[in-house]
Design a protein around this motif. Structure first.
Motif, PDB file in Angstrom:
ATOM      1  N   ALA A  37       6.294  -2.868   9.176  1.00 24.15           N
ATOM      2  CA  ALA A  37       6.064  -3.418   7.836  1.00 24.15           C
ATOM      3  C   ALA A  37       5.313  -2.449   6.932  1.00 24.15           C
ATOM      4  CB  ALA A  37       5.301  -4.739   7.936  1.00 24.15           C
ATOM      5  N   THR A  38       5.597  -1.164   7.109  1.00 32.93           N
ATOM      6  CA  THR A  38       5.043  -0.141   6.216  1.00 32.93           C
ATOM      7  C   THR A  38       6.117   0.892   5.924  1.00 32.93           C
ATOM      8  OG1 THR A  38       4.262   1.300   8.000  1.00 32.93           O
ATOM      9  CG2 THR A  38       2.718  -0.398   7.219  1.00 32.93           C
ATOM     10  N   TRP A 147       6.664  -4.023   1.717  1.00 29.31           N
ATOM     11  CA  TRP A 147       5.843  -3.699   2.873  1.00 29.31           C
ATOM     12  C   TRP A 147       4.396  -3.465   2.457  1.00 29.31           C
ATOM     13  CZ3 TRP A 147      10.282   0.079   4.218  1.00 29.31           C
ATOM     14  CH2 TRP A 147      11.258  -0.587   4.971  1.00 29.31           C
TER      15      TRP A 147
END
Length: 231
Positions: A37-38, A147
């Motif tokens: 999630a980045t 994100w």
């Protein structure tokens, strides 16, 4: 005619069987945030990230809207004023329950985004890592998800509506993620009546005027009934 702004989080979809993030057995207990999630995680291992969202897309497609989703759609249809639902969720359960005036501030599972030209298109059920953009051809397709470290979508519209809100309600949110966790303070500054609907008080629960605690499928329809009787 009153303006109602509603923020929804993972708690409203949990009763449809979708996993939340911060529960003991939630998504962040199963996966490292930094990995899936980045932007950096996607750059390191796009196949892992795409597989993570493919699974979530499949789970969301199999889920059904619950009584809380349908109650909010009924509020939008029957309330004499404006209703805006801002969701942190990336599923499409609000849409499938009939909600029209909706902002996905953290993106949507059923959308794909080109990292090169920002073109968006409907995501296939199974995305492939490094898939080409149908507009520019660059092999930079990614899930259209906000994100960590990225700016949520439509913030100008959200803050403008909060500035004239008469009622602000947060449903099923943790209060841990900003800027959404700050919406109650924005609404309060505008003079709005604020309410939290949750299983338990969130991290910012003390900032709300009132709270309804319990399952969303019970508390949200009851709250909607009370609002429609007032207006």
């Amino acid at each position: 005619m009153s303006t109602i702004v509603i923020l929804t989080g993972a708690g409203i979809s949990a009763e449809s069987g979708l996993e939340t993030f911060r529960a003991e057995t939630g998504l962040w207990a199963q996966h490292r945030v930094e990995d899936v999630a980045t932007p950096e995680g996607f750059a390191r291992d796009p196949a892992l990230v795409v597989a993570f969202y493919n699974k979530r897309r499949s789970q969301a497609a199999a889920a059904l809207p619950n009584a809380a989703h349908y109650a909010l759609a009924r509020l939008e249809a029957e309330h004499s004023g404006d209703v805006l639902i801002v969701t942190q969720n990336v599923d499409d359960l609000h849409e499938r329950s009939g909600t029209k005036n909706l902002i996905h501030m953290h993106g949507a599972l059923n959308s794909a985004l080109c990292g090169a030209c920002d073109h968006r298109w409907p995501a296939p059920a199974v995305m492939a890592a490094n898939a080409p953009c149908p507009s520019c051809g660059a092999p930079t397709a990614r899930p259209d998800i906000v994100w960590f470290g990225e700016m949520p979508y439509h913030m100008d519209q959200i803050f403008e509506t909060l500035s004239r809100a008469d009622i602000f309600v947060a449903i099923g949110t943790s209060g841990n993620v900003y800027p959404a966790a700050g919406f109650v303070a924005e609404a309060a500054r505008a003079g709005a009546e604020t309410l939290e609907i949750n299983l338990e008080p969130s991290s910012v629960g003390s900032q709300f005027d009132d709270a309804l605690l319990g399952p969303a499928t019970q508390t949200v329809p009851a709250w909607v009934d009370s609002i429609l009787k007032r207006t």
